[in-house]
Design a protein around this motif. Structure first.
Motif, PDB file in Angstrom:
ATOM      1  N   PRO A 152       0.834  -1.211   0.000  1.00  0.00           N
ATOM      2  CA  PRO A 152       0.000   0.000   0.000  1.00  0.00           C
ATOM      3  C   PRO A 152       0.865   1.255   0.000  1.00  0.00           C
ATOM      4  O   PRO A 152       1.972   1.253   0.546  1.00  0.00           O
ATOM      5  CB  PRO A 152      -0.811  -0.128   1.292  1.00  0.00           C
ATOM      6  CG  PRO A 152      -0.104  -1.128   2.124  1.00  0.00           C
ATOM      7  CD  PRO A 152       0.646  -2.024   1.211  1.00  0.00           C
ATOM      8  N   ILE A 153       0.377   2.305  -0.663  1.00  0.00           N
ATOM      9  CA  ILE A 153       1.155   3.545  -0.719  1.00  0.00           C
ATOM     10  C   ILE A 153       0.631   4.573   0.278  1.00  0.00           C
ATOM     11  O   ILE A 153       1.304   5.537   0.599  1.00  0.00           O
ATOM     12  CB  ILE A 153       1.145   4.172  -2.134  1.00  0.00           C
ATOM     13  CG1 ILE A 153      -0.278   4.450  -2.616  1.00  0.00           C
ATOM     14  CG2 ILE A 153       1.865   3.291  -3.133  1.00  0.00           C
ATOM     15  CD1 ILE A 153      -0.320   5.326  -3.860  1.00  0.00           C
ATOM     16  N   MET A 154      -0.605   4.364   0.764  1.00  0.00           N
ATOM     17  CA  MET A 154      -1.215   5.414   1.575  1.00  0.00           C
ATOM     18  C   MET A 154      -2.214   4.807   2.554  1.00  0.00           C
ATOM     19  O   MET A 154      -2.943   3.888   2.212  1.00  0.00           O
ATOM     20  CB  MET A 154      -1.943   6.362   0.620  1.00  0.00           C
ATOM     21  CG  MET A 154      -2.495   7.597   1.232  1.00  0.00           C
ATOM     22  SD  MET A 154      -3.101   8.689  -0.074  1.00  0.00           S
ATOM     23  CE  MET A 154      -4.822   8.281  -0.081  1.00  0.00           C
ATOM     24  N   ARG A 155      -2.214   5.323   3.796  1.00  0.00           N
ATOM     25  CA  ARG A 155      -3.186   4.860   4.796  1.00  0.00           C
ATOM     26  C   ARG A 155      -4.110   6.008   5.170  1.00  0.00           C
ATOM     27  O   ARG A 155      -3.642   7.106   5.456  1.00  0.00           O
ATOM     28  CB  ARG A 155      -2.450   4.353   6.031  1.00  0.00           C
ATOM     29  CG  ARG A 155      -3.362   4.154   7.248  1.00  0.00           C
ATOM     30  CD  ARG A 155      -2.654   3.418   8.352  1.00  0.00           C
ATOM     31  NE  ARG A 155      -2.367   2.042   7.925  1.00  0.00           N
ATOM     32  CZ  ARG A 155      -1.547   1.220   8.607  1.00  0.00           C
ATOM     33  NH1 ARG A 155      -0.938   1.646   9.694  1.00  0.00           N
ATOM     34  NH2 ARG A 155      -1.347  -0.008   8.180  1.00  0.00           N
ATOM     35  N   GLU A 169      -1.517   8.843   6.061  1.00  0.00           N
ATOM     36  CA  GLU A 169      -0.098   8.569   6.281  1.00  0.00           C
ATOM     37  C   GLU A 169       0.482   7.894   5.039  1.00  0.00           C
ATOM     38  O   GLU A 169      -0.178   7.084   4.418  1.00  0.00           O
ATOM     39  CB  GLU A 169       0.073   7.618   7.477  1.00  0.00           C
ATOM     40  CG  GLU A 169      -0.249   8.246   8.808  1.00  0.00           C
ATOM     41  CD  GLU A 169      -0.444   7.204   9.892  1.00  0.00           C
ATOM     42  OE1 GLU A 169      -0.139   6.015   9.644  1.00  0.00           O
ATOM     43  OE2 GLU A 169      -0.912   7.583  10.975  1.00  0.00           O
ATOM     44  N   PRO A 170       1.724   8.249   4.707  1.00  0.00           N
ATOM     45  CA  PRO A 170       2.362   7.551   3.589  1.00  0.00           C
ATOM     46  C   PRO A 170       2.819   6.166   4.046  1.00  0.00           C
ATOM     47  O   PRO A 170       3.198   5.993   5.193  1.00  0.00           O
ATOM     48  CB  PRO A 170       3.564   8.441   3.270  1.00  0.00           C
ATOM     49  CG  PRO A 170       3.887   9.109   4.558  1.00  0.00           C
ATOM     50  CD  PRO A 170       2.597   9.264   5.312  1.00  0.00           C
ATOM     51  N   ASP A 230      -6.098   1.028   3.904  1.00  0.00           N
ATOM     52  CA  ASP A 230      -4.846   1.119   3.147  1.00  0.00           C
ATOM     53  C   ASP A 230      -5.120   1.026   1.654  1.00  0.00           C
ATOM     54  O   ASP A 230      -5.893   0.180   1.214  1.00  0.00           O
ATOM     55  CB  ASP A 230      -3.889  -0.013   3.551  1.00  0.00           C
ATOM     56  CG  ASP A 230      -3.331   0.218   4.948  1.00  0.00           C
ATOM     57  OD1 ASP A 230      -3.642   1.267   5.531  1.00  0.00           O
ATOM     58  OD2 ASP A 230      -2.601  -0.657   5.441  1.00  0.00           O
ATOM     59  N   ASN A 231      -4.449   1.899   0.897  1.00  0.00           N
ATOM     60  CA  ASN A 231      -4.640   1.912  -0.554  1.00  0.00           C
ATOM     61  C   ASN A 231      -3.357   1.584  -1.286  1.00  0.00           C
ATOM     62  O   ASN A 231      -2.304   2.126  -0.966  1.00  0.00           O
ATOM     63  CB  ASN A 231      -5.118   3.289  -1.007  1.00  0.00           C
ATOM     64  CG  ASN A 231      -6.619   3.363  -1.120  1.00  0.00           C
ATOM     65  OD1 ASN A 231      -7.229   2.476  -1.725  1.00  0.00           O
ATOM     66  ND2 ASN A 231      -7.213   4.375  -0.529  1.00  0.00           N
ATOM     67  N   THR A 232      -3.461   0.708  -2.292  1.00  0.00           N
ATOM     68  CA  THR A 232      -2.344   0.543  -3.208  1.00  0.00           C
ATOM     69  C   THR A 232      -2.574   1.508  -4.365  1.00  0.00           C
ATOM     70  O   THR A 232      -3.585   2.206  -4.406  1.00  0.00           O
ATOM     71  CB  THR A 232      -2.277  -0.888  -3.761  1.00  0.00           C
ATOM     72  OG1 THR A 232      -3.491  -1.145  -4.446  1.00  0.00           O
ATOM     73  CG2 THR A 232      -2.080  -1.902  -2.659  1.00  0.00           C
ATOM     74  N   ILE A 233      -1.630   1.533  -5.318  1.00  0.00           N
ATOM     75  CA  ILE A 233      -1.808   2.407  -6.468  1.00  0.00           C
ATOM     76  C   ILE A 233      -3.092   2.056  -7.206  1.00  0.00           C
ATOM     77  O   ILE A 233      -3.920   2.907  -7.501  1.00  0.00           O
ATOM     78  CB  ILE A 233      -0.591   2.291  -7.412  1.00  0.00           C
ATOM     79  CG1 ILE A 233       0.620   2.925  -6.747  1.00  0.00           C
ATOM     80  CG2 ILE A 233      -0.870   2.944  -8.743  1.00  0.00           C
ATOM     81  CD1 ILE A 233       1.895   2.781  -7.521  1.00  0.00           C
ATOM     82  N   VAL A 285      -6.744   4.119  -7.798  1.00  0.00           N
ATOM     83  CA  VAL A 285      -7.350   4.419  -9.096  1.00  0.00           C
ATOM     84  C   VAL A 285      -8.812   3.983  -9.094  1.00  0.00           C
ATOM     85  O   VAL A 285      -9.707   4.729  -9.517  1.00  0.00           O
ATOM     86  CB  VAL A 285      -6.586   3.689 -10.232  1.00  0.00           C
ATOM     87  CG1 VAL A 285      -7.326   3.833 -11.549  1.00  0.00           C
ATOM     88  CG2 VAL A 285      -5.177   4.237 -10.352  1.00  0.00           C
ATOM     89  N   ILE A 286      -9.076   2.776  -8.571  1.00  0.00           N
ATOM     90  CA  ILE A 286     -10.443   2.252  -8.546  1.00  0.00           C
ATOM     91  C   ILE A 286     -11.334   3.153  -7.688  1.00  0.00           C
ATOM     92  O   ILE A 286     -12.455   3.484  -8.074  1.00  0.00           O
ATOM     93  CB  ILE A 286     -10.450   0.797  -8.016  1.00  0.00           C
ATOM     94  CG1 ILE A 286      -9.718  -0.101  -9.028  1.00  0.00           C
ATOM     95  CG2 ILE A 286     -11.877   0.312  -7.780  1.00  0.00           C
ATOM     96  CD1 ILE A 286      -9.419  -1.483  -8.522  1.00  0.00           C
ATOM     97  N   GLU A 287     -10.767   3.609  -6.563  1.00  0.00           N
ATOM     98  CA  GLU A 287     -11.547   4.481  -5.694  1.00  0.00           C
ATOM     99  C   GLU A 287     -11.934   5.771  -6.408  1.00  0.00           C
ATOM    100  O   GLU A 287     -13.074   6.221  -6.330  1.00  0.00           O
ATOM    101  CB  GLU A 287     -10.748   4.793  -4.427  1.00  0.00           C
ATOM    102  CG  GLU A 287     -11.603   5.387  -3.324  1.00  0.00           C
ATOM    103  CD  GLU A 287     -10.767   5.963  -2.198  1.00  0.00           C
ATOM    104  OE1 GLU A 287      -9.909   5.238  -1.685  1.00  0.00           O
ATOM    105  OE2 GLU A 287     -10.979   7.139  -1.863  1.00  0.00           O
ATOM    106  N   LEU A 288     -10.948   6.345  -7.134  1.00  0.00           N
ATOM    107  CA  LEU A 288     -11.244   7.567  -7.893  1.00  0.00           C
ATOM    108  C   LEU A 288     -12.372   7.318  -8.885  1.00  0.00           C
ATOM    109  O   LEU A 288     -13.281   8.116  -9.056  1.00  0.00           O
ATOM    110  CB  LEU A 288      -9.998   8.013  -8.663  1.00  0.00           C
ATOM    111  CG  LEU A 288      -9.153   9.150  -8.099  1.00  0.00           C
ATOM    112  CD1 LEU A 288      -8.014   9.443  -9.048  1.00  0.00           C
ATOM    113  CD2 LEU A 288      -9.974  10.399  -7.882  1.00  0.00           C
TER     114      LEU A 288
END
Lengths: 207, 220
Positions: free
Chosen positions: A68-71, A172-173, A80-83, A87-90
């Motif tokens: 993941p890149i971002m929490r 958080e990163p 937690d989000n991966t890249i 994108v899917i969330e956007l």
């Protein structure tokens, strides 16, 4: 093609830094009289360096995508989000246009760089004259779009700096973003160390 | 558009005058005789189609004006906050440096250093060096340290990423918009302006700047 003389055949060298056309004195320590940079016919050890940087970039690219890149923490709820999930969330949250931009910058561009540079390296090594113009164009494309991949890194950095509402909401990163940033730097270095002149060199040595 | 060099002196070293009469394509090593380009003309390599040279629309004065404008806009972009987020009564805003510092504190020092270099030090260095070189070129002089400045410009060139940051800020705004009140601050507009200026900038051909001022003496 004989109407188009190449610098190497004429005993000339175009300085890689300032572009000055110099006479090739055949010495390895020759320096450009105008800018003082070392003169060489081709970028030094172009194939080996590009391979090394490209492989290193690819190794870092795996954790960059898997980790993941971002929490996002809101009211104790951790997400937690991966890249890709970013994108899917956007896309789901109603910004498909931006999702496409981020998908292009973060996933398509790096993949394209790996594929294109590997193709260029393999074909330059074999000295084939297959699709030379197209290969030259691909190289210029990769050089031009390369740094746009840094997009996601800046997005995470900005959100981290902005979303600091303590308990209510926090961003958080996570390590993925560090790997991704390094991947982008390494792919940029890889495309810089590839010498596009090799596309046109045919079966010759690389010096 | 392009004239291949046909009868080249192959034995002799090209004299300083003849040197700039030749041009080598940096993408495929093809040699050309340099031609004076007319307004809007672009010389492309006949072998690989890469751009050899563009007609330089801007004179020294306009380039310098452009650099100074970019410096002022860059200052505004860095002093004013970029975006403000609001959640209830709380408001948080950040500047570029705020972002760099927070990333450092959040165990992402690599990102922090990358952002500081590509969004602050390299763009600033590029503008200062160009300004320095152009300022002296106005009076037909070579700036002190002209050569190292030009070499540094060559290496810094690919590592300035302000335009990527503008797009990144846009994406961040849209992402945050779902949860917070978002206010775009002057910083982001300044960055957008900077993006336009940088696009104009990229029209400046560094290699042609070498010919701006006469060399101090015959090259060794």
């Amino acid at each position: 093609m004989s109407a188009l003389p190449r610098a190497r055949d004429l005993g000339l060298i175009g300085c890689h830094v300032c572009g000055l056309v110099c006479r090739d004195v055949g010495r390895h320590d020759a320096a450009c009289p105008r800018c003082g940079s070392a003169l060489h016919r081709r970028k030094t050890a172009s194939l080996a360096r590009t391979w090394a940087l490209l492989i290193a970039a690819f190794i870092l690219y795996l954790p960059a995508n898997l980790l993941p890149i971002m929490r996002t923490v809101s009211l104790g709820d951790v997400d937690d989000n991966t890249i890709l999930s970013g994108v899917i969330e956007l896309w789901v949250k109603g910004s498909p246009d931006l999702a496409v931009i981020v998908f292009t910058a973060s996933i398509v561009v790096p993949m394209l760089k790996f594929l294109v540079l590997a193709t260029l390296l393999l074909s330059a090594r074999s000295g084939t004259d297959w699709a030379q113009r197209q290969r030259a164009r691909l190289y210029r494309l990769v050089e031009f779009i390369g740094y746009w991949s840094m997009l996601d890194v800046f997005v995470v950095a900005l959100l981290t700096a902005l979303v600091r509402f303590n308990f209510l909401s926090r961003v958080e990163p996570l390590p993925g973003v560090v790997f991704f940033g390094l991947t982008v730097v390494l792919t940029m270095l890889a495309s810089m160390s590839f010498d596009p002149r090799l596309i046109w060199d045919g079966r010759t040595n690389d010096d | 558009m392009t004239t291949p060099a046909s009868s080249l002196p192959s034995r002799r070293a090209p004299s300083p005058a003849a040197r700039s009469a030749l041009l080598v394509c940096e993408h495929c090593d093809t040699v050309y005789r340099r031609r004076t380009l007319g307004y809007g003309e672009v010389a492309r390599c006949a072998r690989c189609q890469a751009v050899l040279e563009r007609h330089q629309v801007f004179g020294v004065d306009s380039m310098l004006a452009l650099v100074l404008t970019a410096l002022i806009v860059f200052l505004i972009a860095n002093v004013w906050p970029v975006v403000t987020l609001g959640l209830g009564a709380q408001q948080i805003s950040t500047t570029l440096w705020g972002m760099i510092v927070v990333m450092w504190q959040q165990q992402s020092q690599v990102v922090s250093v990358l952002a500081a270099a590509t969004l602050f030090f390299f763009p600033l260095g590029k503008m200062l060096l160009l300004g320095w070189v152009l300022w002296h070129a106005r009076s037909g002089r070579r700036a002190p340290g002209f050569t190292p400045a030009m070499v540094a410009l060559h290496y810094v060139q690919p590592w300035t990423m302000s335009e990527v940051f503008v797009l990144g800020a846009l994406v961040a705004i849209v992402k945050a918009h779902n949860y917070f009140d978002v206010v775009a601050n002057p910083g982001i507009y300044a960055y957008a302006g900077l993006m336009l200026l940088i696009t104009l900038f990229s029209g400046i051909d560094l290699r042609q700047l070498w010919d701006l001022a006469p060399e101090p003496g015959p090259a060794a």
